[in-house]
Every structure is written in structure tokens, then in C-alpha cells.
Design an enzyme around this catalytic site. Sequence first.
Site, PDB file in Angstrom:
ATOM      1  N   CYS A  48      -0.323   4.284   2.112  1.00 36.15           N
ATOM      2  CA  CYS A  48      -0.292   3.839   3.712  1.00 36.15           C
ATOM      3  C   CYS A  48       1.180   4.225   3.941  1.00 36.15           C
ATOM      4  O   CYS A  48       1.373   4.777   4.796  1.00 36.15           O
ATOM      5  CB  CYS A  48      -0.815   2.443   4.102  1.00 36.15           C
ATOM      6  SG  CYS A  48      -2.297   1.957   3.328  1.00 36.15           S
ATOM      7  N   ASP A  49       2.152   3.476   3.257  1.00 35.55           N
ATOM      8  CA  ASP A  49       3.660   3.446   3.775  1.00 35.55           C
ATOM      9  C   ASP A  49       4.529   4.360   3.154  1.00 35.55           C
ATOM     10  O   ASP A  49       5.627   4.538   3.307  1.00 35.55           O
ATOM     11  CB  ASP A  49       4.015   2.211   3.594  1.00 35.55           C
ATOM     12  CG  ASP A  49       3.090   1.074   4.393  1.00 35.55           C
ATOM     13  OD1 ASP A  49       2.569   1.678   5.539  1.00 35.55           O
ATOM     14  OD2 ASP A  49       2.880   0.108   4.195  1.00 35.55           O
ATOM     15  N   CYS A 109       0.929  -1.114   0.010  1.00 39.90           N
ATOM     16  CA  CYS A 109       0.065   0.032  -0.064  1.00 39.90           C
ATOM     17  C   CYS A 109       0.851   1.241   0.006  1.00 39.90           C
ATOM     18  O   CYS A 109       1.514   1.649   1.270  1.00 39.90           O
ATOM     19  CB  CYS A 109      -0.957  -0.048   1.269  1.00 39.90           C
ATOM     20  SG  CYS A 109      -1.865   1.423   1.115  1.00 39.90           S
TER      21      CYS A 109
END
Length: 311
Positions: free
Chosen positions: A135-136, A132
Site C-alpha cells: 500500500c505505502d 503494508c
Amino acid sequence: MRDVVIIGSGPAGLSAAVYAKRAALDVVVIEKEPFSGGQIVNTKEVDNYLGMKGISGFDLATKYKEHATELGACFLEGNVSKIDALKDKIKVELSNGEVIETKNVIIATGAIHKKIGAENEEKLTGSGVSYCATCDGAFFKGKDVAVIGGGDVALEDALYLSNICSKVYLINRREALRAAKSVQEAVFARDNITFLPNYTVERIEGKFKVEKAYLKHTINGEGKEIDINGIFIAIGMEPVTDFLKGVVSIDDNGYIIASEDCRTDVKGIYVAGDVRTKRLRQLVTAVADGANAVYSLEEDDKLYMVQVTEE
Ligand code: NAP
């Protein structure tokens, strides 16, 4: 007869449990694993969920479960094998043969990221291997990363990461990309994205975190080594809907068709989280779905009660 059976105990399922308990409904949450949380359990640090910056996915999942449990949600460990939507009730069958009868079902089974099958992929997940970018990505500011895949998601991830990272390798197993032409053009216009066609990742290396990837050319078999700090795998997802075939409408990619109201095309069956057709699959949208699914369920129940009373 239950008021609502929630299948899946990730953020969507647990959010639905909290909203359903607050609506004074009798709720059972069926979870496959002995712990709740879904995909976030494997996330070391959640950095994009409002008010919870830096919390570990496991801690957040624990808080979610505590919240639902304190409100009185009941949990059952089991694997749903079949759903029968009858005229006046829904039967939820578990693989051990147990059958639960309920007025409503909320499906919150999520989707699983496909793996590339490279050596050490699993070991280094959360330590440089990610599924992701949204997200990261922020953890890789100024660093070199690789994105695997040639679809819209991979190329959009490469664009997103190229704004944050120093260098982005885009690695695809074929020459041709599947992504829309406009996205391809945007990728090729970026100076810090290097396209490596016809390569697969054989091995990811790093003592504690990702340091290198070993690639293999799919045509001539030659090896190649790249130094990277992160590897973002974007080769598609598999929604968990195997127990639902023929029950509700599912799109060509396997997602249950529903809009933001989370209603499926079957009365009494709702869907929340990554398993639904939607634009952005994130923690915040999963949690919102849990609330929307219960809101729709309550609206439909009220409507049904009015109709029954009028008859
Ligand atoms: P996708 O379009 O199915 O692309 C998957 C990519 O991963 C393909 O390039 C595929 O290669 C590659 N791949 C699959 N298995 C692999 C493996 N084992 N090893 C290496 N590479 C592998 O998936 P997606 O990008 O996740 O998109 C999912 C759907 O959402 C698509 O329909 C997409 O169009 C849609 N979407 C649309 C938008 C938008 O409209 N803006 C944005 C995001 C997603 P091959 O080509 O060789 O099979």
C-alpha cells in the site's frame, strides 16, 4: 428475523451491505467503533485503489458508508460476543446481551496488524510507520527504509521495497529467519538489503515523519541508531475471530477457511475480507469479497427455496 447480519464495517462489510441492499435484502451492519472503514481509516493516502488515487482512507470510508446508508442498510454499534448456528436460523449475540436472529451472517471483522511496541510507533503510524509495503511502498521511492520481521511477509516486503527504495534494512529479533529458503536467497542476493539479525526496535524518532530508529541487540544489549524515512512492520496479523471458536473452520493462523466464493463450512455463514484465508489482503480484494459473499448467499437461498418448493 433479518435476511443478513454483516459483522464489521470495513470495506468488505460495506461492500457486502451495498450488494445485499441491491439484492433487496434486509440488512443490518454491526460495527464495533462509532465510525466505519476498518483499517483504511488510519491510512493517510490510498494510492492503489482504482480510480481513487490519493484519496484519504477516512474520506473513502465515509463514501463507502454513505453509499450503503443511501441504499437503506441499517447500522448498529455493538460488539458480537457469540454466534449460534441453529437448524433454521442463526443467533448473533452482542456483549450487552442483545440477540439478533437472522437467516444469514457475513463475517467481515478483518485482521489486526501486530505491533512491535516501540516508543512512538503509534504516534508515527501513517507518518513513516506502515504495516503494508504494497500500500505505502511507493511513497518511499529513493529513500531508506527498514522492514521488521523474519517471516515470508517481511522478506517479500523487503524484496518489494528494494525495487523502489535506495536502501532497505531487514531487522529480525533472531539470527534465524522463518521465511522460505528461496525467499531468503533472493533477499541475500540483493545489494541494497542489509540484514540486521538479533535486533529489536526500541524507539522510532522524527518530528513530523520518521527520521531515525533506535535498535537494541537482543544478545549483548548494545544500542544502534539508523537513519531511515520509513519503517515497515511485518510481524504477522491477528484475525478477529475470537467470538467464533467452534462455529466455523479456522486455520492454524486463525483465519476463517473459505475460498473466493466466501462460503464457510456452515450453511448461512459467509466470510469476506482480511479475516478469510486468502493470498492478497488488500482493499480491492476485500471489496470484491463483499460482492462474492452476497452472490453466494443469493445462490444458496435460491437453491434452498427450490428444494423447499419441491418437497
Ligand atoms: P510469520 O511467519 O509468523 O513471521 C512473523 C515474524 O515476525 C517472525 O520472524 C517473528 O519472529 C517476528 N515477530 C513476531 N513478533 C515479533 C515482535 N514482537 N517483535 C519482533 N519480531 C516479531 O508471519 P508472516 O510473515 O506475516 O506470515 C504469516 C503466514 O503467511 C505464514 O505462515 C507465512 O508462511 C504465510 N505466507 C506465505 C507466503 C508464501 O507462501 N509466499 C507469503 C506470505 C505469507 P520469530 O521467528 O522470532 O518468532
